[in-house]
Design an enzyme around this catalytic site. Structure first.
Site, mmCIF file in Angstrom:
data_model
loop_
_atom_site.group_PDB
_atom_site.id
_atom_site.type_symbol
_atom_site.label_atom_id
_atom_site.label_comp_id
_atom_site.label_asym_id
_atom_site.label_seq_id
_atom_site.Cartn_x
_atom_site.Cartn_y
_atom_site.Cartn_z
ATOM 1 N N HIS A 1 32.944 47.372 43.263
ATOM 2 C CA HIS A 1 33.821 47.505 44.426
ATOM 3 C C HIS A 1 34.935 46.470 44.323
ATOM 4 O O HIS A 1 34.939 45.609 43.445
ATOM 5 C CB HIS A 1 33.027 47.258 45.714
ATOM 6 C CG HIS A 1 32.493 45.856 45.819
ATOM 7 N ND1 HIS A 1 31.406 45.415 45.070
ATOM 8 C CD2 HIS A 1 32.901 44.781 46.547
ATOM 9 C CE1 HIS A 1 31.167 44.140 45.342
ATOM 10 N NE2 HIS A 1 32.067 43.723 46.231
ATOM 11 N N ASP B 1 37.206 43.787 47.059
ATOM 12 C CA ASP B 1 36.911 43.149 48.340
ATOM 13 C C ASP B 1 37.891 43.467 49.461
ATOM 14 O O ASP B 1 37.563 43.257 50.629
ATOM 15 C CB ASP B 1 36.824 41.627 48.160
ATOM 16 C CG ASP B 1 35.539 41.199 47.478
ATOM 17 O OD1 ASP B 1 34.572 41.991 47.490
ATOM 18 O OD2 ASP B 1 35.495 40.091 46.921
ATOM 19 N N HIS C 1 34.470 44.477 40.831
ATOM 20 C CA HIS C 1 33.334 43.680 40.371
ATOM 21 C C HIS C 1 32.051 44.185 40.995
ATOM 22 O O HIS C 1 32.070 44.954 41.961
ATOM 23 C CB HIS C 1 33.538 42.200 40.719
ATOM 24 C CG HIS C 1 33.706 41.964 42.187
ATOM 25 N ND1 HIS C 1 34.921 42.143 42.837
ATOM 26 C CD2 HIS C 1 32.824 41.582 43.155
ATOM 27 C CE1 HIS C 1 34.786 41.878 44.123
ATOM 28 N NE2 HIS C 1 33.516 41.538 44.346
ATOM 29 N N ARG D 1 17.682 35.430 43.404
ATOM 30 C CA ARG D 1 19.043 34.991 43.064
ATOM 31 C C ARG D 1 19.748 34.564 44.347
ATOM 32 O O ARG D 1 19.910 35.373 45.260
ATOM 33 C CB ARG D 1 19.797 36.135 42.387
ATOM 34 C CG ARG D 1 21.275 35.890 42.074
ATOM 35 C CD ARG D 1 21.839 37.232 41.620
ATOM 36 N NE ARG D 1 23.168 37.175 41.053
ATOM 37 C CZ ARG D 1 24.308 37.285 41.747
ATOM 38 N NH1 ARG D 1 24.252 37.385 43.074
ATOM 39 N NH2 ARG D 1 25.475 37.278 41.136
#
Length: 552
Positions: free
Chosen positions: A424, A426, A496, A506
């Protein structure tokens, strides 16, 4: 949730109004989607009850200015001024009515009739005086837009110059100087406009606009009256600095001085708007990293893109562990994701928390306060580094800040072919088939820069990837580790995503920034206020300890 009284039309309006001031609020987004899919939706009106036409015109004018469409800039900025002064009249009218009389602090004191009348009218005057702050504040925000009203005239003076209307340019420049009489750039502009018009007419006949003169005379007189009441009549009101408290202070980051456009070899005209000068953004990087410990890794060219950077050692191992500890203490599954445990994939658990939530938990003693403050300080450190590295010539504001962890779910990792976070962009809607990124809602179109600060690397998968616009061709891969930060411009030039986290947890601090103060993160402003209170408490504690040592 549906409204308790089944008044869906009013619920939709209220939700839409709240969403316009808080576009990051995930639960409200989901509520709006629910309302739009209901059978009653055809009769619903999604209206912003707190919309401010003068601010909408101003925002549109600034966008046209950035696009160098100066005629449209003038059209919308003039409408913004008309709307502002009309809103000012309406705001002041709302102050006329009953006021609350505040009893004197001395025991047994009783105000006489004249004091009560004086108190009533002074309170009305203060209310009217504060309209300037109110009109410069976007609904849902706590702080006004700095330098709001004067900027109208500054944008206009340069726009009129660009279309060759030197008369209006001179008039608007002189209007701006009513607010900032010592602004050397605009003073130089006035001299240049007068030089251009000298052969045609008497430039002394051109005065600041009447509404601006009237505004300043009235505001200065009100300030004097209120201060006199405060000193001589015991009225409790301490007016802060005029420019700061009323959104009129020149922000040196927003309107820097010394920015010039070449006209001829011997003539120059300062625009006073460094933020709107067209620059080659690919070249605008490589600025100082501000902190000795920060280590440069890769720039845009090495990451095969534009406006990208990879840095290490933003935070230490100890700070990473402290932030991870606070994360696992305060995060809730689905927090920040409309309460959905897995917003992007059913194979992982998503948890998150905001800076304000951390500070609130710290204040309540549910987590260490120093850890909550570390979250705040680290995010500010990241903001300053991004602003500096990309050589931004205006203030970078927080748009949204989120401490987020992704945990691989046991028994759901075999034969995974999905991503932890799909590809996508931002601030626009990525359309791989059309090779376009549409900058329109529901995308967060106001985001300008993004950053991800990683807190650990002891997990499987979870690499950050940049791609081409096709969302398939990978141009760079980043393996997270403690203290590593990847930052990039938020547009379609930087699609990204995140590869699947197939084992472990994570964690990262996700940050999005905007150059538009109108879209500052509301929770961040509240967090700033909390930090200011905590700092004052610390200062008082230090003073008490010092006095105690002196006495001993």
């Amino acid at each position: 949730m549906p409204p308790q009284l089944n008044q869906f039309d009013k619920a939709a309006e209220a939700a839409h109004t709240f969403f316009m001031a808080n576009p990051e609020h995930m639960e409200i987004q989901q509520n709006l989607k629910n309302y739009k899919t209901m059978t009653e939706a055809k009769d619903m009106r999604f209206i912003d009850r707190e919309h401010r036409p003068h601010m909408e015109d101003y925002t549109a004018a600034v966008k046209y200015y950035d696009a160098e469409e100066y005629e449209l800039t003038i059209e919308h900025m003039e409408e913004a001024l008309k709307g502002y002064y009309q809103a000012d009249v309406e705001c002041r009218a709302m102050c006329e009515g009953p006021q609350k009389f505040v009893e004197h602090e001395y025991v047994g004191y009783k105000a006489n009739l004249y004091e009560a009348i004086a108190d009533h009218y002074i309170q009305m005057l203060v209310c009217e005086h504060e309209c300037v702050r109110d009109l410069a504040t976007r609904p849902g925000r706590l702080s006004p837009v700095e330098n709001y009203l004067p900027l109208h005239y500054d944008f206009l003076q340069f726009s009129y110059y660009k279309v060759g209307d030197y008369k209006n340019a001179l008039e608007c420049a002189k209007s701006y100087l009513l607010f900032h009489p010592n602004d050397e750039d605009v003073t130089d502009n006035v001299a240049y406009y007068e030089e251009l018009l000298a052969e045609q007419m008497n430039t002394e006949e051109f005065l600041p606009r009447k509404e601006a003169e009237k505004f300043m005379r009235r505001h200065e007189l009100e300030s004097k009256i209120i201060q006199t009441a405060s000193v001589d009549l015991g009225f409790t009101y301490i007016e802060p600095d005029f420019w700061i408290s009323h959104g009129l202070r020149q922000d040196e980051n927003r309107v820097p001085s010394g920015v010039q456009n070449r006209l001829t070899d011997s003539q120059r005209l300062t625009s006073g708007k460094k933020t709107t000068q067209k620059i080659d953004r690919e070249l605008q990087e490589g600025g100082p990293l501000l902190y000795d410990s920060v280590e440069f890794v890769y720039n845009s060219e090495q990451l095969n893109g534009t406006q990208r950077v990879l840095l290490d050692n933003i935070v230490s191992e100890a700070e990473c562990k402290e932030l991870q500890k606070i994360a696992n203490s305060i995060m809730l599954a689905g927090d920040g994701y409309r309460g959905r445990t897995s917003p992007h994939t059913p194979n992982e658990r998503f948890e998150g928390a905001t800076v304000l939530k951390a500070l609130r938990y710290g204040y309540e003693g549910r987590v260490l306060l120093k850890s909550a403050r570390l979250f705040y300080d680290v995010s500010e450190k990241a903001r300053r580094i991004v602003e500096s590295y990309f050589l931004l010539n205006s203030t970078l504001y927080f748009s949204y800040t989120h401490l987020v962890c992704r945990t691989a779910l046991a028994g759901q990792q075999d034969n995974r072919n999905d991503l932890s976070h799909p590809i996508h962009a931002d601030n626009c809607l990525l359309d791989p088939e059309a090779n376009e990124c549409w900058k329109e809602p529901p995308a967060y179109t106001y985001r300008d820069y993004s950053a991800l600060l990683y807190l650990n690397g002891d997990f499987e998968g979870g690499e950050f990837i940049f791609t081409e616009m096709d969302a398939k061709t990978i141009t760079a891969t980043v393996k997270p580790k403690c203290g590593r930060m990847v930052s990039f411009s938020s547009g379609g030039e930087n699609p990204h995503g995140v590869r699947a986290v197939t084992g472990g947890q994570r964690c990262a601090v996700a940050l999005w920034f905007t150059l538009d103060p109108l879209n500052r993160e509301l929770e961040r402003l509240q967090a700033d206020e909390v930090m200011a209170v905590l700092d004052r408490h610390d200062q008082r504690a230090d003073e008490l300890n010092l006095n105690l040592r002196d006495e001993l």
